[in-house]
Design a protein around this motif. Structure first.
Motif, short mmCIF file in Angstrom:
data_model
loop_
_atom_site.label_atom_id
_atom_site.label_comp_id
_atom_site.label_asym_id
_atom_site.label_seq_id
_atom_site.Cartn_x
_atom_site.Cartn_y
_atom_site.Cartn_z
N ILE A 1 -5.04 5.35 7.58
CA ILE A 1 -5.76 4.41 6.97
C ILE A 1 -5.24 3.36 6.52
O ILE A 1 -5.59 2.00 6.48
N ALA A 2 -3.94 3.35 5.80
CA ALA A 2 -3.14 2.36 5.25
C ALA A 2 -2.77 1.46 6.38
O ALA A 2 -2.98 0.19 6.08
N ARG A 3 -2.46 1.96 7.56
CA ARG A 3 -2.16 1.02 8.63
C ARG A 3 -3.18 0.04 9.24
O ARG A 3 -2.99 -1.10 9.51
N GLN A 4 -4.51 0.81 9.19
CA GLN A 4 -5.59 -0.03 9.75
C GLN A 4 -5.76 -1.22 8.46
O GLN A 4 -6.10 -2.28 9.14
N LEU A 5 -5.59 -0.84 7.36
CA LEU A 5 -5.99 -1.96 6.21
C LEU A 5 -4.89 -3.15 6.35
O LEU A 5 -4.98 -4.22 6.09
N TYR B 1 -0.88 -5.92 -6.73
CA TYR B 1 0.40 -6.16 -5.76
C TYR B 1 0.68 -4.89 -5.44
O TYR B 1 1.39 -4.65 -4.15
N THR B 2 0.22 -3.56 -5.83
CA THR B 2 0.80 -2.28 -5.63
C THR B 2 -0.43 -1.37 -5.74
O THR B 2 -1.10 -1.25 -6.90
N LEU B 3 -0.69 -0.85 -4.62
CA LEU B 3 -2.04 -0.13 -4.47
C LEU B 3 -1.70 1.16 -3.91
O LEU B 3 -0.57 1.68 -3.13
N LEU C 1 0.84 -1.19 0.03
CA LEU C 1 0.00 -0.20 -0.13
C LEU C 1 1.03 1.16 -0.06
O LEU C 1 1.73 1.76 0.97
N VAL C 2 0.84 2.04 -1.27
CA VAL C 2 1.67 3.29 -1.22
C VAL C 2 1.03 4.26 -0.68
O VAL C 2 -0.22 4.55 -1.00
N VAL C 3 1.70 5.00 0.20
CA VAL C 3 1.10 6.21 0.95
C VAL C 3 1.94 7.52 0.41
O VAL C 3 3.11 7.56 0.90
N ASP D 1 4.17 1.58 2.02
CA ASP D 1 5.48 2.23 1.84
C ASP D 1 5.00 3.70 1.63
O ASP D 1 4.42 3.96 0.76
N ASN D 2 5.63 4.46 2.46
CA ASN D 2 5.44 5.89 2.49
C ASN D 2 6.43 6.49 1.54
O ASN D 2 7.85 6.55 1.72
#
Length: 320
Positions: free
Chosen positions: A43-47, A84-86, A30-32, A62-63
């Protein structure tokens, strides 16, 4: 020829379905496109903490910060569309489409929307010790009596905070002096210190200062009043019909990601957003969980892009 095309289309469809059935076979990223600690990062870390249990693969955050989210967003836009990359983004994505004239990717058309995740509300606030305005009408009157002299702060050019004030000024025929900062902290410090007159701030940032009497909430940018501030009217109630400036947050995949993969992600993300502990974590950051079908999210993005393009064009706003 038509038969050959039909056969090829059938084979491609079958291959996509087979790939989706096997997916996921490796970790998902999950790219932030912002630094850790932001609402998008939360949000990304909850997911990422909950998706592995239902997908059977690790999910890492991935920040990739920089350039108002453009560096991380471009990374996902250019990634292989295999699920695989969102990207986890906020509506800055569509604002950037109009703000930046030389982007190497299309912030709207290079992605497949997966799901909305939440809404965030901005509050119009002022320092009560400096500005005595308690209503939008009074703010407008003060701005018209002193064109270009009253100030407003933002975390930077082209941020939702900036474009929200631009929308308000365009809707009321007023002009305030924009003072952009490099981030929210410095802007809030000067607002509290009386060196800045007004600002749009996220609820979770403004609320503690409002409750302490250090800031006054004039209006909420949502279409409904906030339960934490039931006496504060919405911009629409104050007569600003184009005043909903809520920020949406959501998950997107590279354009061309197989529909079955998108559907699976949408289903699992929606289930996570309904978990009470997730709602509690979001609400602590001033966000309200909200899922959507991919098509609904796509329509929202298109509509929002058009709306903010108008604000940017009318305000002659550019970002480098």
């Amino acid at each position: 020829m038509r038969s050959l095309k039909k056969i090829l289309a059938t084979l491609l469809l079958a291959a996509g379905a087979a790939a989706a059935q096997a997916w996921p076979e490796q970790p998902i990223t999950l790219v932030v496109p912002y630094t850790p600690g932001t609402g998008i990062d939360l949000i990304a870390r909850q997911l990422s903490a909950r998706l592995p249990a239902v997908l059977g693969q690790p999910v890492v955050v991935d920040n990739v910060a920089g350039a108002s989210g453009n560096i991380g967003s471009e990374k996902v836009a250019r990634a292989k569309p295999d699920g695989y990359t969102l990207l986890v983004q906020v509506n800055t994505l569509v604002m950037n489409k109009s703000l930046y004239k030389s982007l190497a990717y299309d912030p709207v058309n290079d992605f497949t929307p997966v799901s909305l995740t939440s809404w965030g509300t901005l509050l119009l606030v002022t320092n009560p010790n400096v500005q005595k305005a308690t209503t939008v009408a009074q703010v407008v009157a003060a701005a018209k009596s002193s064109p270009g002299k009253l100030t407003y702060a933002t975390p930077g050019v082209g941020t939702p905070h900036h474009l929200s004030m631009a929308l308000l000024m365009q809707s009321t025929g007023t002009e305030l002096l924009h003072v952009p900062y490099k981030g929210t902290a410095g802007a809030v410090t000067d607002l509290l210190g009386g060196r800045i007159d007004y600002m749009f701030l996220p609820v979770h940032v403004a609320l503690q200062h409002i409750q302490a009497g250090k800031l006054r909430a004039i209006a909420t940018g949502s279409d409904k009043r906030l339960p934490q501030l039931p006496d504060v009217p919405t911009l629409a109630e104050a007569g600003i019909q184009a005043g909903n400036v809520d920020m949406w947050y959501g998950v997107l995949a590279p354009k061309g990601t197989p529909a079955p993969v998108v559907a699976r992600l949408n289903k699992e993300i929606g289930a996570i957003l309904r978990q009470p502990e997730v709602a509690t974590a979001f609400e602590a950051q001033g966000m309200v969980p909200a899922s959507s079908a991919p098509g609904e999210f796509k329509d929202l993005i298109a509509k929002d892009a058009q709306r903010w393009a108008g604000v940017v064009q009318r305000g002659r706003i550019t970002a480098e």
